[in-house]
Design a protein around this motif. Structure first.
Motif, PDB file in Angstrom:
ATOM      1  N   ILE A 117       0.837  -1.210   0.000  1.00 40.19           N
ATOM      2  CA  ILE A 117       0.000   0.000   0.000  1.00 40.19           C
ATOM      3  C   ILE A 117       0.866   1.252   0.000  1.00 40.19           C
ATOM      4  O   ILE A 117       0.633   2.196  -0.774  1.00 40.19           O
ATOM      5  CB  ILE A 117      -0.936  -0.014   1.223  1.00 40.19           C
ATOM      6  N   LEU A 118       1.885   1.289   0.862  1.00 35.92           N
ATOM      7  CA  LEU A 118       2.750   2.472   0.948  1.00 35.92           C
ATOM      8  C   LEU A 118       3.519   2.687  -0.346  1.00 35.92           C
ATOM      9  O   LEU A 118       3.630   3.819  -0.842  1.00 35.92           O
ATOM     10  CB  LEU A 118       3.718   2.317   2.125  1.00 35.92           C
ATOM     11  N   SER A 119       4.058   1.619  -0.917  1.00 36.15           N
ATOM     12  CA  SER A 119       4.806   1.737  -2.173  1.00 36.15           C
ATOM     13  C   SER A 119       3.899   2.236  -3.299  1.00 36.15           C
ATOM     14  O   SER A 119       4.296   3.082  -4.108  1.00 36.15           O
ATOM     15  CB  SER A 119       5.425   0.396  -2.551  1.00 36.15           C
ATOM     16  N   ALA A 120       2.681   1.707  -3.346  1.00 36.87           N
ATOM     17  CA  ALA A 120       1.740   2.141  -4.382  1.00 36.87           C
ATOM     18  C   ALA A 120       1.362   3.611  -4.190  1.00 36.87           C
ATOM     19  O   ALA A 120       1.201   4.353  -5.165  1.00 36.87           O
ATOM     20  CB  ALA A 120       0.495   1.263  -4.351  1.00 36.87           C
ATOM     21  N   ALA A 121       1.249   4.035  -2.936  1.00 35.72           N
ATOM     22  CA  ALA A 121       0.908   5.431  -2.662  1.00 35.72           C
ATOM     23  C   ALA A 121       2.029   6.370  -3.091  1.00 35.72           C
ATOM     24  O   ALA A 121       1.774   7.436  -3.674  1.00 35.72           O
ATOM     25  CB  ALA A 121       0.598   5.606  -1.174  1.00 35.72           C
ATOM     26  N   PHE A 122       3.279   6.001  -2.834  1.00 30.22           N
ATOM     27  CA  PHE A 122       4.404   6.826  -3.293  1.00 30.22           C
ATOM     28  C   PHE A 122       4.437   6.897  -4.819  1.00 30.22           C
ATOM     29  O   PHE A 122       4.733   7.948  -5.395  1.00 30.22           O
ATOM     30  CB  PHE A 122       5.727   6.255  -2.770  1.00 30.22           C
ATOM     31  N   ALA A 123       4.150   5.768  -5.473  1.00 27.67           N
ATOM     32  CA  ALA A 123       4.141   5.749  -6.939  1.00 27.67           C
ATOM     33  C   ALA A 123       2.987   6.579  -7.490  1.00 27.67           C
ATOM     34  O   ALA A 123       3.146   7.311  -8.479  1.00 27.67           O
ATOM     35  CB  ALA A 123       4.050   4.309  -7.433  1.00 27.67           C
ATOM     36  N   GLU A 124       1.840   6.474  -6.844  1.00 27.45           N
ATOM     37  CA  GLU A 124       0.649   7.193  -7.306  1.00 27.45           C
ATOM     38  C   GLU A 124       0.804   8.691  -7.126  1.00 27.45           C
ATOM     39  O   GLU A 124       0.472   9.482  -8.014  1.00 27.45           O
ATOM     40  CB  GLU A 124      -0.572   6.688  -6.528  1.00 27.45           C
ATOM     41  N   GLU A 125       1.315   9.110  -5.963  1.00 20.64           N
ATOM     42  CA  GLU A 125       1.389  10.535  -5.650  1.00 20.64           C
ATOM     43  C   GLU A 125       2.565  11.242  -6.315  1.00 20.64           C
ATOM     44  O   GLU A 125       2.425  12.365  -6.810  1.00 20.64           O
ATOM     45  CB  GLU A 125       1.491  10.707  -4.123  1.00 20.64           C
ATOM     46  N   GLU A 134       9.098  16.321   3.974  1.00 19.74           N
ATOM     47  CA  GLU A 134       8.117  15.942   4.995  1.00 19.74           C
ATOM     48  C   GLU A 134       6.699  16.051   4.455  1.00 19.74           C
ATOM     49  O   GLU A 134       5.843  15.212   4.760  1.00 19.74           O
ATOM     50  CB  GLU A 134       8.287  16.832   6.223  1.00 19.74           C
ATOM     51  N   ASP A 135       6.442  17.071   3.628  1.00 16.98           N
ATOM     52  CA  ASP A 135       5.109  17.213   3.040  1.00 16.98           C
ATOM     53  C   ASP A 135       4.766  16.015   2.156  1.00 16.98           C
ATOM     54  O   ASP A 135       3.612  15.544   2.155  1.00 16.98           O
ATOM     55  CB  ASP A 135       5.022  18.502   2.216  1.00 16.98           C
ATOM     56  N   GLU A 136       5.758  15.519   1.404  1.00 20.73           N
ATOM     57  CA  GLU A 136       5.517  14.356   0.550  1.00 20.73           C
ATOM     58  C   GLU A 136       5.199  13.114   1.390  1.00 20.73           C
ATOM     59  O   GLU A 136       4.321  12.323   1.035  1.00 20.73           O
ATOM     60  CB  GLU A 136       6.733  14.099  -0.344  1.00 20.73           C
ATOM     61  N   VAL A 137       5.910  12.962   2.473  1.00 23.12           N
ATOM     62  CA  VAL A 137       5.664  11.819   3.357  1.00 23.12           C
ATOM     63  C   VAL A 137       4.275  11.908   3.975  1.00 23.12           C
ATOM     64  O   VAL A 137       3.529  10.914   4.012  1.00 23.12           O
ATOM     65  CB  VAL A 137       6.743  11.738   4.450  1.00 23.12           C
ATOM     66  N   ILE A 138       3.901  13.074   4.469  1.00 17.69           N
ATOM     67  CA  ILE A 138       2.586  13.257   5.093  1.00 17.69           C
ATOM     68  C   ILE A 138       1.470  12.954   4.103  1.00 17.69           C
ATOM     69  O   ILE A 138       0.496  12.253   4.433  1.00 17.69           O
ATOM     70  CB  ILE A 138       2.446  14.692   5.643  1.00 17.69           C
ATOM     71  N   GLN A 139       1.600  13.444   2.873  1.00 18.20           N
ATOM     72  CA  GLN A 139       0.568  13.219   1.862  1.00 18.20           C
ATOM     73  C   GLN A 139       0.484  11.740   1.477  1.00 18.20           C
ATOM     74  O   GLN A 139      -0.608  11.180   1.337  1.00 18.20           O
ATOM     75  CB  GLN A 139       0.850  14.069   0.610  1.00 18.20           C
ATOM     76  N   THR A 140       1.636  11.101   1.321  1.00 20.97           N
ATOM     77  CA  THR A 140       1.653   9.681   0.953  1.00 20.97           C
ATOM     78  C   THR A 140       1.078   8.829   2.079  1.00 20.97           C
ATOM     79  O   THR A 140       0.292   7.907   1.833  1.00 20.97           O
ATOM     80  CB  THR A 140       3.086   9.233   0.646  1.00 20.97           C
ATOM     81  N   GLU A 141       1.453   9.134   3.288  1.00 18.76           N
ATOM     82  CA  GLU A 141       0.936   8.400   4.448  1.00 18.76           C
ATOM     83  C   GLU A 141      -0.578   8.575   4.575  1.00 18.76           C
ATOM     84  O   GLU A 141      -1.302   7.618   4.907  1.00 18.76           O
ATOM     85  CB  GLU A 141       1.639   8.908   5.702  1.00 18.76           C
ATOM     86  N   ARG A 142      -1.059   9.773   4.296  1.00 20.22           N
ATOM     87  CA  ARG A 142      -2.510  10.026   4.336  1.00 20.22           C
ATOM     88  C   ARG A 142      -3.236   9.150   3.330  1.00 20.22           C
ATOM     89  O   ARG A 142      -4.262   8.528   3.644  1.00 20.22           O
ATOM     90  CB  ARG A 142      -2.786  11.507   4.050  1.00 20.22           C
ATOM     91  N   MET A 143      -2.706   9.085   2.091  1.00 20.14           N
ATOM     92  CA  MET A 143      -3.339   8.257   1.069  1.00 20.14           C
ATOM     93  C   MET A 143      -3.317   6.782   1.464  1.00 20.14           C
ATOM     94  O   MET A 143      -4.319   6.066   1.321  1.00 20.14           O
ATOM     95  CB  MET A 143      -2.640   8.426  -0.285  1.00 20.14           C
ATOM     96  N   ALA A 144      -2.182   6.310   1.975  1.00 23.88           N
ATOM     97  CA  ALA A 144      -2.061   4.897   2.349  1.00 23.88           C
ATOM     98  C   ALA A 144      -3.070   4.528   3.427  1.00 23.88           C
ATOM     99  O   ALA A 144      -3.731   3.480   3.350  1.00 23.88           O
ATOM    100  CB  ALA A 144      -0.636   4.619   2.817  1.00 23.88           C
ATOM    101  N   ASN A 145      -3.227   5.381   4.428  1.00 22.72           N
ATOM    102  CA  ASN A 145      -4.174   5.081   5.498  1.00 22.72           C
ATOM    103  C   ASN A 145      -5.618   5.223   5.040  1.00 22.72           C
ATOM    104  O   ASN A 145      -6.512   4.559   5.597  1.00 22.72           O
ATOM    105  CB  ASN A 145      -3.890   5.965   6.712  1.00 22.72           C
ATOM    106  N   LEU A 146      -5.867   6.038   4.038  1.00 20.78           N
ATOM    107  CA  LEU A 146      -7.209   6.125   3.464  1.00 20.78           C
ATOM    108  C   LEU A 146      -7.579   4.811   2.768  1.00 20.78           C
ATOM    109  O   LEU A 146      -8.705   4.321   2.899  1.00 20.78           O
ATOM    110  CB  LEU A 146      -7.282   7.289   2.472  1.00 20.78           C
ATOM    111  N   ILE A 147      -6.618   4.220   2.063  1.00 21.02           N
ATOM    112  CA  ILE A 147      -6.845   2.918   1.421  1.00 21.02           C
ATOM    113  C   ILE A 147      -7.162   1.858   2.475  1.00 21.02           C
ATOM    114  O   ILE A 147      -8.013   0.980   2.281  1.00 21.02           O
ATOM    115  CB  ILE A 147      -5.618   2.503   0.594  1.00 21.02           C
ATOM    116  N   ILE A 148      -6.494   1.944   3.619  1.00 24.26           N
ATOM    117  CA  ILE A 148      -6.764   1.005   4.707  1.00 24.26           C
ATOM    118  C   ILE A 148      -8.170   1.208   5.259  1.00 24.26           C
ATOM    119  O   ILE A 148      -8.929   0.247   5.456  1.00 24.26           O
ATOM    120  CB  ILE A 148      -5.714   1.168   5.823  1.00 24.26           C
TER     121      ILE A 148
END
Length: 402
Positions: free
Chosen positions: A103-111, A137-151
């Protein structure tokens, strides 16, 4: 080949199987080959399962030349039906971490189009290496937000066996490493990835994803993260540390950083003051030792005996005496709990090489050291007393002088 029950039901924690053989590898370790198994072997970035076979501990599982080897602490009876039990906490943890990585890898690729080039599932932390040389840090926060939304959306996690010809039907995140027995792990409308690991049935079972920190690694960025139960453990551990620090520093959580910076600045100032006072002590001691110098064969010899003093302080003292007394030979012997240390120095008018001197002395105490013509130092074993070492140093000095 053993039937891989973990691909049929990743939640299967107990099973029965016929034992095909019990053997020892080249290192003499026993392993069992079963007709069918729920034990997942190391592979694809995911560690192996552990558990028991007929209550005998299984401590490693590897797939070698098509065989799944269950390494066991002692051989089991081949004639009996084998009952296997996997350590479920470990399996569930691995499924959460592995699915979370997808999920995290896909979120980094998607964003941000940052592709994952490697994955490590450790006992405490997981990491992925991203194909980028920087990460904000902004990129990490945004990617983490997307990953947890998928969860939170609790999307299904599906697995499918496909042929090479069928691959074009799927938008794969990365190129496949195999051309046969292709297994896809799919999160519909989000991630399509070739993978042989175990995963839960839905993203909701991952629980949550938390990025902890990241760092430059070679030409890429390594991101450390945890999922599921490990997030709670990290939170608990860090909160306990913060609670202890708030008591030690008498400061609330939000002021810990400021108070720590103030303390470090204060410590730095104290260290400067200590260094100044230490030099004043060295100056005083140097003058005192010069006044107490022995005259041996017309030569000024200054012998200093000490215990448990830092070598850096002794070197400063020897240099100071040498600068103040150009005709003196200085030898310092320092005793610690387990060794003898020595520093030898000379005034500028003496022709003896201090580095050569200690190279002669140190082997007598099985020691090592070095220096230059003016000052040298080293240490070794307590094979003799301090007095005997002083005598050896002084006699060696006069042997070289004469």
């Amino acid at each position: 080949m053993s039937e891989k029950l973990y691909y049929q039901d990743q939640y299967l924690g107990r099973f029965s199987s016929r034992v095909e053989k019990i053997e020892q590898d080249d290192d003499g370790k026993y392993f069992a080959i079963l007709e069918q198994t729920a034990f997942y072997p190391t592979g694809g970035g995911q560690p192996h399962d552990i558990g028991t076979l007929n209550e005998v501990k299984v401590y490693d599982v590897e797939e070698i030349d098509g065989e799944i080897r269950h390494y066991i602490e002692e051989p089991i009876n081949k004639e009996e039906l084998c009952v296997g039990e996997i350590n479920w906490d470990r399996r569930m943890d691995h499924m959460q971490q592995h699915a979370g990585q997808h999920i995290l890898s896909a979120a980094f690729a998607e964003e941000y189009k940052y592709e994952t080039i490697s994955f490590h599932l450790g006992t405490e932390l997981c990491s992925i290496d991203l194909h980028t040389d920087s990460l904000t840090e902004d990129e990490v926060i945004q990617t983490e937000r997307m990953a947890n939304l998928i969860i939170l959306e609790n999307r299904p996690i599906e697995t499918k066996w496909v042929t090479k010809q069928e691959i074009n039907k799927y938008k794969l995140r990365k190129e496949l490493a195999v051309t046969e027995n292709i297994r896809l792990v799919i999160i519909p409308e989000f991630d399509y990835n070739g993978c042989g690991g175990t995963h839960p049935r839905s993203t909701g079972e991952v629980g949550s994803i938390q990025v902890l920190h990241w760092e430059k690694h070679k030409k890429h960025i390594r991101v450390y993260f945890v999922c599921g139960r490990r997030v709670r453990q990290q939170l608990r551990t860090k909160h306990q540390v913060i609670q202890r620090l708030t008591k030690l520093l008498s400061a609330p959580q939000e002021k810990l950083e400021v108070v720590t910076e103030q303390m470090l600045a204060q410590m730095s100032e104290y260290e400067k003051q200590i260094a100044t006072l230490q030099m004043e002590i060295v100056d005083y001691e140097a003058t005192t030792y010069i006044e107490k110098a022995e005259i041996i064969e017309g030569q000024s010899v200054i012998k200093i005996s000490s215990e448990n003093k830092p070598m850096a302080v002794l070197q400063q003292l020897a240099k100071k005496i040498a600068n103040l007394s150009s005709e003196s030979f200085i030898c310092i012997v320092n005793e610690t709990s387990d060794k003898l240390q020595l520093v030898c120095a000379k005034g500028e008018n003496l022709p003896i090489n201090m580095n050569q001197l200690i190279k002669i002395v140190l082997p007598k105490i099985n020691g090592k050291g070095g220096g230059n013509e003016n000052i040298a130092q080293g240490g070794g074993e307590k094979t003799q007393s301090k007095e005997e070492l002083f005598d050896l140093i002084v006699s060696t000095f006069f042997d070289m002088k004469n």
